[in-house]
Design a protein around this motif. Structure first.
Motif, PDB file in Angstrom:
ATOM      1  N   ASP A 209       0.839  -1.195   0.000  1.00  0.00           N
ATOM      2  CA  ASP A 209       0.000   0.000   0.000  1.00  0.00           C
ATOM      3  C   ASP A 209       0.878   1.251   0.000  1.00  0.00           C
ATOM      4  O   ASP A 209       0.722   2.130   0.821  1.00  0.00           O
ATOM      5  CB  ASP A 209      -0.918  -0.027   1.235  1.00  0.00           C
ATOM      6  CG  ASP A 209      -2.039   1.017   1.146  1.00  0.00           C
ATOM      7  OD1 ASP A 209      -2.369   1.425   0.019  1.00  0.00           O
ATOM      8  OD2 ASP A 209      -2.553   1.409   2.190  1.00  0.00           O
ATOM      9  N   PHE A 210       1.842   1.310  -0.895  1.00  0.00           N
ATOM     10  CA  PHE A 210       2.758   2.456  -0.885  1.00  0.00           C
ATOM     11  C   PHE A 210       2.626   3.361  -2.113  1.00  0.00           C
ATOM     12  O   PHE A 210       3.407   4.294  -2.292  1.00  0.00           O
ATOM     13  CB  PHE A 210       4.207   1.997  -0.692  1.00  0.00           C
ATOM     14  CG  PHE A 210       4.887   1.446  -1.912  1.00  0.00           C
ATOM     15  CD1 PHE A 210       6.072   2.010  -2.365  1.00  0.00           C
ATOM     16  CD2 PHE A 210       4.367   0.354  -2.599  1.00  0.00           C
ATOM     17  CE1 PHE A 210       6.720   1.487  -3.478  1.00  0.00           C
ATOM     18  CE2 PHE A 210       5.009  -0.160  -3.701  1.00  0.00           C
ATOM     19  CZ  PHE A 210       6.196   0.408  -4.151  1.00  0.00           C
ATOM     20  N   ILE A 211       1.601   3.116  -2.951  1.00  0.00           N
ATOM     21  CA  ILE A 211       1.307   4.056  -4.036  1.00  0.00           C
ATOM     22  C   ILE A 211      -0.164   4.470  -4.000  1.00  0.00           C
ATOM     23  O   ILE A 211      -0.694   5.002  -4.961  1.00  0.00           O
ATOM     24  CB  ILE A 211       1.655   3.468  -5.426  1.00  0.00           C
ATOM     25  CG1 ILE A 211       0.888   2.157  -5.670  1.00  0.00           C
ATOM     26  CG2 ILE A 211       3.148   3.246  -5.565  1.00  0.00           C
ATOM     27  CD1 ILE A 211       1.029   1.629  -7.088  1.00  0.00           C
ATOM     28  N   ALA A 212      -0.824   4.222  -2.846  1.00  0.00           N
ATOM     29  CA  ALA A 212      -2.250   4.532  -2.726  1.00  0.00           C
ATOM     30  C   ALA A 212      -2.506   6.026  -2.900  1.00  0.00           C
ATOM     31  O   ALA A 212      -1.796   6.869  -2.345  1.00  0.00           O
ATOM     32  CB  ALA A 212      -2.764   4.087  -1.358  1.00  0.00           C
TER      33      ALA A 212
ATOM     34  N   GLU B 297       5.893   5.054 -11.826  1.00  0.00           N
ATOM     35  CA  GLU B 297       7.288   5.498 -11.748  1.00  0.00           C
ATOM     36  C   GLU B 297       7.911   5.084 -10.423  1.00  0.00           C
ATOM     37  O   GLU B 297       9.071   4.647 -10.372  1.00  0.00           O
ATOM     38  CB  GLU B 297       7.368   7.015 -11.923  1.00  0.00           C
ATOM     39  CG  GLU B 297       8.800   7.535 -11.968  1.00  0.00           C
ATOM     40  CD  GLU B 297       8.870   9.043 -12.182  1.00  0.00           C
ATOM     41  OE1 GLU B 297       9.991   9.573 -12.238  1.00  0.00           O
ATOM     42  OE2 GLU B 297       7.810   9.683 -12.285  1.00  0.00           O
ATOM     43  N   VAL B 298       7.139   5.219  -9.337  1.00  0.00           N
ATOM     44  CA  VAL B 298       7.630   4.801  -8.016  1.00  0.00           C
ATOM     45  C   VAL B 298       7.949   3.307  -8.012  1.00  0.00           C
ATOM     46  O   VAL B 298       9.004   2.879  -7.533  1.00  0.00           O
ATOM     47  CB  VAL B 298       6.585   5.133  -6.924  1.00  0.00           C
ATOM     48  CG1 VAL B 298       6.966   4.473  -5.602  1.00  0.00           C
ATOM     49  CG2 VAL B 298       6.454   6.634  -6.744  1.00  0.00           C
ATOM     50  N   LEU B 299       7.028   2.503  -8.558  1.00  0.00           N
ATOM     51  CA  LEU B 299       7.254   1.056  -8.632  1.00  0.00           C
ATOM     52  C   LEU B 299       8.534   0.732  -9.385  1.00  0.00           C
ATOM     53  O   LEU B 299       9.332  -0.124  -8.980  1.00  0.00           O
ATOM     54  CB  LEU B 299       6.061   0.369  -9.310  1.00  0.00           C
ATOM     55  CG  LEU B 299       4.785   0.218  -8.487  1.00  0.00           C
ATOM     56  CD1 LEU B 299       3.643  -0.277  -9.384  1.00  0.00           C
ATOM     57  CD2 LEU B 299       4.987  -0.747  -7.329  1.00  0.00           C
ATOM     58  N   ASN B 300       8.757   1.428 -10.479  1.00  0.00           N
ATOM     59  CA  ASN B 300       9.937   1.162 -11.311  1.00  0.00           C
ATOM     60  C   ASN B 300      11.226   1.570 -10.593  1.00  0.00           C
ATOM     61  O   ASN B 300      12.231   0.850 -10.645  1.00  0.00           O
ATOM     62  CB  ASN B 300       9.799   1.885 -12.647  1.00  0.00           C
ATOM     63  CG  ASN B 300      10.903   1.487 -13.616  1.00  0.00           C
ATOM     64  OD1 ASN B 300      11.851   2.238 -13.834  1.00  0.00           O
ATOM     65  ND2 ASN B 300      10.784   0.296 -14.187  1.00  0.00           N
ATOM     66  N   ILE B 301      11.187   2.725  -9.912  1.00  0.00           N
ATOM     67  CA  ILE B 301      12.369   3.193  -9.190  1.00  0.00           C
ATOM     68  C   ILE B 301      12.741   2.209  -8.083  1.00  0.00           C
ATOM     69  O   ILE B 301      13.911   1.818  -7.937  1.00  0.00           O
ATOM     70  CB  ILE B 301      12.131   4.606  -8.607  1.00  0.00           C
ATOM     71  CG1 ILE B 301      12.047   5.642  -9.732  1.00  0.00           C
ATOM     72  CG2 ILE B 301      13.243   4.976  -7.623  1.00  0.00           C
ATOM     73  CD1 ILE B 301      11.595   7.007  -9.272  1.00  0.00           C
ATOM     74  N   ILE B 302      11.739   1.810  -7.287  1.00  0.00           N
ATOM     75  CA  ILE B 302      11.985   0.864  -6.185  1.00  0.00           C
ATOM     76  C   ILE B 302      12.481  -0.477  -6.726  1.00  0.00           C
ATOM     77  O   ILE B 302      13.418  -1.075  -6.198  1.00  0.00           O
ATOM     78  CB  ILE B 302      10.699   0.664  -5.367  1.00  0.00           C
ATOM     79  CG1 ILE B 302      10.308   1.952  -4.637  1.00  0.00           C
ATOM     80  CG2 ILE B 302      10.855  -0.481  -4.375  1.00  0.00           C
ATOM     81  CD1 ILE B 302      11.275   2.375  -3.562  1.00  0.00           C
ATOM     82  N   SER B 303      11.840  -0.962  -7.792  1.00  0.00           N
ATOM     83  CA  SER B 303      12.221  -2.266  -8.359  1.00  0.00           C
ATOM     84  C   SER B 303      13.637  -2.236  -8.906  1.00  0.00           C
ATOM     85  O   SER B 303      14.405  -3.194  -8.734  1.00  0.00           O
ATOM     86  CB  SER B 303      11.240  -2.658  -9.464  1.00  0.00           C
ATOM     87  OG  SER B 303       9.950  -2.848  -8.941  1.00  0.00           O
ATOM     88  N   THR B 304      13.992  -1.150  -9.553  1.00  0.00           N
ATOM     89  CA  THR B 304      15.344  -1.032 -10.107  1.00  0.00           C
ATOM     90  C   THR B 304      16.383  -1.030  -8.991  1.00  0.00           C
ATOM     91  O   THR B 304      17.431  -1.683  -9.091  1.00  0.00           O
ATOM     92  CB  THR B 304      15.466   0.250 -10.941  1.00  0.00           C
ATOM     93  OG1 THR B 304      14.509   0.223 -12.003  1.00  0.00           O
ATOM     94  CG2 THR B 304      16.863   0.389 -11.537  1.00  0.00           C
ATOM     95  N   ALA B 305      16.070  -0.315  -7.914  1.00  0.00           N
ATOM     96  CA  ALA B 305      16.997  -0.269  -6.780  1.00  0.00           C
ATOM     97  C   ALA B 305      17.145  -1.642  -6.128  1.00  0.00           C
ATOM     98  O   ALA B 305      18.258  -2.098  -5.841  1.00  0.00           O
ATOM     99  CB  ALA B 305      16.517   0.754  -5.754  1.00  0.00           C
TER     100      ALA B 305
END
Length: 337
Positions: free
Chosen positions: A1-4, A13-21
């Motif tokens: 629940d971190f992009i609600a 974009e948030v999902l992609n940044i976190i996943s890449t990291a």
């Protein structure tokens, strides 16, 4: 629940940044539950899901996943190739809208996960085709310990398939097949399988809400006889009646030393059915006493028996109270009638 509550483009974009990291780490467990993950959300997680050989435990609960999103998950998790095994030990899907298409896609992941120990696909609107395909996939999971496929509409044939594939699953401990439409025919096959001498480690069995009558419980005694560690049996919301309750009592008589939770709420049971359950616990307790076993008075050591919502009149309840409950308070905790 971190992009609600975020705009879709920002959430992706948030999902992609976190996943890449995280793709640069030796991540073992990932829980992305409580997020609105459509196919684009899964694609945004690609840097992580399609690169981690260390990833062993993944949860996708309450994500609103569609069948298309599950197909994307399958393709990413099988990044090594369709016939190369994953490292997954735990895979959970709960409260999604993926239907049979999603189950069929995830079945490919299950078939290629020989180390899988825990699997859940519950409340996903999965129908017969998906259920049958998924149940067949467990054939390839020799280490499976826990299966939860509750609240779907698998149907009778899925019960028969499960019966076949679980026969040799010697490590199976937890099985939740509540509300999947097995009916007497499917359940009879499943219980017969769970009662074989190769299936002996079952701890919890949930077969509630499956349109069962007493006929579907014919092999329950075999389950108790061969699974000496069975602690929890849930039968709620089945029309087994008093005849079914008597059949349960006869099964418990074969082995109840470990049983600490019996739920038979809303099962159309009358007074004689309750009497049968009470009689078997009284009898088994006396046997324990004669064997010099300790008679536990701690609430935590009592067997919890839930019989709410059955057909027991106030007059019958008073008789049961006087005849049984008062004398069983030290070893049985009854729920509200």
């Amino acid at each position: 629940d971190f992009i609600a509550g975020r705009e879709t483009s920002i959430g992706l974009e948030v999902l992609n940044i976190i996943s890449t990291a995280l793709s640069k780490t030796k991540l073992v467990e990932l829980d992305v539950s409580e997020n609105a993950l459509g196919p684009r959300g899964i694609e945004a997680c690609k840097p992580l899901l399609a690169s981690k050989e260390t990833l062993a435990r993944i949860s996708f609960c309450n994500d609103g996943l569609s069948a298309e999103a599950c197909e994307s998950i399958r393709d990413l998790l099988l990044f090594r190739g369709a016939n190369m095994p994953t490292s997954l030990t735990h895979l959970r899907f709960h409260n999604n809208m993926s239907g049979s298409g999603g189950a069929i896609a995830i079945a490919d992941v299950v078939k290629n996960s020989p180390s899988l120990q825990l699997f859940e696909l519950s409340s996903t609107r999965c129908g017969r085709d998906g259920g049958e395909t998924l149940c067949s996939a467990f054939e390839f999971c020799p280490n499976i310990e826990s299966i939860n496929v509750g609240d779907n509409t698998f149907g009778i044939e899925s019960g028969k398939i499960l019966a076949q594939v679980l026969k040799n699953k010697t490590k199976l401990k937890y099985l939740k097949v509540s509300d999947i439409g097995l009916e007497d025919e499917g359940m009879s096959a499943l219980l017969l399988s769970l009662g074989t001498e190769t299936c002996t480690n079952l701890i919890e069995l949930d077969i509630s809400c499956n349109d069962l009558t007493y006929e579907g419980l014919l092999s329950l005694g075999l389950v108790f006889r061969n699974n000496l560690q069975l602690e929890k049996l849930i039968l709620d919301d089945n029309e087994i009646g008093s005849r079914g309750s008597m059949r349960v009592a006869r099964a418990i008589e074969k082995n109840s030393k470990k049983l600490n939770h019996l739920a038979m709420m809303t099962c159309d049971i009358k007074r004689n059915g309750v009497n049968a359950i009470c009689d078997v616990f009284l009898s088994n307790n006396k046997k324990d006493d004669s064997s010099n076993d300790n008679n536990n008075n701690d609430n935590n050591d009592k067997t919890k028996v839930l019989l709410n919502g059955n057909r027991i009149s106030s007059e019958s309840m008073a008789l049961i109270q006087d005849q049984y409950i008062k004398s069983m308070e030290s070893f049985v905790e009854f729920g509200s009638f």
